[in-house]
Design an enzyme around this catalytic site. Structure first.
Site, PDB file in Angstrom:
ATOM      1  N   CYS A 274       0.782  -1.235   0.000  1.00 45.15           N
ATOM      2  CA  CYS A 274       0.000   0.000   0.000  1.00 45.15           C
ATOM      3  C   CYS A 274       0.815   1.287   0.000  1.00 45.15           C
ATOM      4  CB  CYS A 274      -0.948   0.004   1.209  1.00 45.15           C
ATOM      5  SG  CYS A 274      -2.230  -1.266   1.116  1.00 45.15           S
ATOM      6  N   ILE A 275       1.646   1.484   1.008  1.00 52.98           N
ATOM      7  CA  ILE A 275       2.267   2.797   1.196  1.00 52.98           C
ATOM      8  C   ILE A 275       3.181   3.190   0.041  1.00 52.98           C
ATOM      9  CG2 ILE A 275       3.586   4.243   2.762  1.00 52.98           C
ATOM     10  CD1 ILE A 275       2.681   2.552   5.044  1.00 52.98           C
TER      11      ILE A 275
END
Length: 449
Positions: free
Chosen positions: A280-281
């Site tokens: 995600c990040i």
């Protein structure tokens, strides 16, 4: 289907969900999909998992899990009870009342959204779509994907969204290795395309997880997920930049952060590292910057954070090179380097977008010999981006092996590593996680980076 169900706005699906008679399909049995499938089976639903990997399908149908969050004993119990099975046959989509899409959404080499797995899945579902089905996207993506990408593909079947089938979005919130929060205990953001879909999505997830938080539209739900990860990416970039600045000043950034964290209000600690990892990040902020350009807007703050985080592996290698020169009068190309930790975070086997791969890339390009040790990743599996490393094995962490390397880089601070042993037998340790200080281990060979 009885006549009342046939004529109801939701084709009787709400009643089937309430009675645990609905068949649930989960597409993509990775770190998001498999825990969700297990949660559905645990809630009493007959659950069918879909994946393109025959090896995963064989393991799952034999009751063998490859995801830490789903113990094999639990999976085997679901298989034995007939509540879960895995398949690669897309024709089985027609059997499912609810289909949840949990496929990867990576970036292209130009850092633009790569939705090929979402679109291919949607096309396969559309080929077998029938009235009364609920389709939910969980894959992280930019606001508007559900309506602009998924919906037209599904309606290409000739069925109408909101009348024949129903569509929703619910962002995944998995955190591999976090024992405090699991799929069923993490509040679930949900949204549907229209009131009937919204009610169905809320009813489905309400039967599986402890708390459901409904928002007004799929676009809002998509934006929630992006916001959560942009928040983390920006704050990590901030402390990564502070690390570089304070290092130049001779100040320990970890000491600064720990002291600042004693403030009971107005501050939340984030910690620097060798780069960003996980699905995600490192990815989600770029989805937002790409989408914002459609509106003639730039995301300067978010893009700057991305640049800082992406630069961290090179910053670490620059420190390695400098220390090798100062301490050993040795070039990087003439050095043997050991990377401790291949997974992107401690105590898990998840290697998605791990900064360790970027460290390996830079080191090998510079001519260094590189090995790794990771107690959770004994062999590097097949990956989309780093196929050249497939099959490489984790080296044993022995005194003789450690002493054979000119530098050891701590990229991931797994608990199952003997850091006293590393400090005792290394000639140089580059610690990107502050693990030695946290454990009270001091040695002149340790350099924070």
């Amino acid at each position: 289907m009885n006549e009342q169900a046939r004529t109801s706005p939701d084709h009787g699906l709400a009643a089937r969900i309430e009675g645990r008679e609905a068949v649930i399909g989960v597409v993509g049995l990775g770190y998001v999909g498999l825990p969700l499938a297990a949660a559905c089976a645990r809630a009493g639903f007959s659950t069918l998992g879909f994946d393109v990997d025959p090896g995963k399908i064989r393991d799952l149908n034999a009751g063998r899990s490859y995801i830490d969050a789903v113990p094999s004993a639990d999976l085997a119990a679901h298989v034995a009870a007939g509540r879960f099975s895995a398949t690669g046959e897309v024709a089985s989509f027609a059997r499912c009342d609810v289909i949840v899409i949990c496929v990867p959404t990576p970036l292209t080499r130009h850092r633009e959204p790569d939705l090929q797995y979402v679109t291919m899945t949607a096309e396969a579902i559309a080929a077998h779509l029938r009235p009364g089905q609920l389709i939910v996207l969980e894959s992280t993506t930019y606001p508007g994907t559900t309506d602009e990408v998924l919906k037209p593909i599904l309606e290409g079947s000739g069925l109408s969204c909101g009348a024949d089938f129903f569509l929703g979005f619910s962002p995944e919130r998995e955190d591999p290795g976090n024992v405090a929060f699991q799929t069923v205990s993490i509040p679930k953001i949900v949204a549907g395309d229209g009131p009937v879909a919204a009610a169905l999505v809320e009813a489905f997830y309400g039967a599986v997880v402890a708390r459901v938080v409904a928002v007004s539209s799929p676009s809002v739900a998509e934006a929630v997920k992006i916001t959560e990860n942009v928040f983390r990416a920006v704050n990590i970039a901030l402390v990564n930049e502070l690390k570089v600045i304070y290092d130049a000043m001779g100040i320990d950034v970890w000491e600064v952060i720990d002291a600042a964290a004693t403030k009971p209000f107005g501050y939340m600690p984030f910690y620097p590292g060798p780069g960003l990892g996980g699905h995600c990040i490192p990815i989600d902020p770029f989805y937002l910057t790409w989408k914002s350009r459609e509106y003639g807007l730039t995301t300067k703050f978010v893009e700057l954070a991305g640049e800082i985080n992406v630069s961290m592996p090179r910053y670490v290698i620059a420190n390695v090179e400098r220390q090798l020169d100062l301490r050993q009068k040795r070039s990087l190309s003439a050095s043997r380097i050991l990377i401790l930790g291949l997974a992107y975070k401690k105590n898990v086997s998840d290697i998605r977008e791990s900064p360790s791969f970027h460290l390996m890339d830079i080191l090998t390009q510079r001519g260094a010999r590189v090995d790794y040790h990771d107690p959770h990743v004994p062999v590097i599996p097949s990956t989309r981006e780093h196929g050249q490393y497939e099959g490489i094995q984790s080296v044993a962490l022995t005194p003789e092996a450690i002493a054979d390397y000119h530098a050891v880089i701590v990229s991931t601070d797994h608990d199952a590593v003997d850091y006293q042993l590393v400090a005792k037998h290394s000639t140089l340790v580059i610690d990107t996680r502050n693990v030695f200080a946290r454990k009270g281990i001091e040695s002149p060979v340790i350099v924070k980076s």
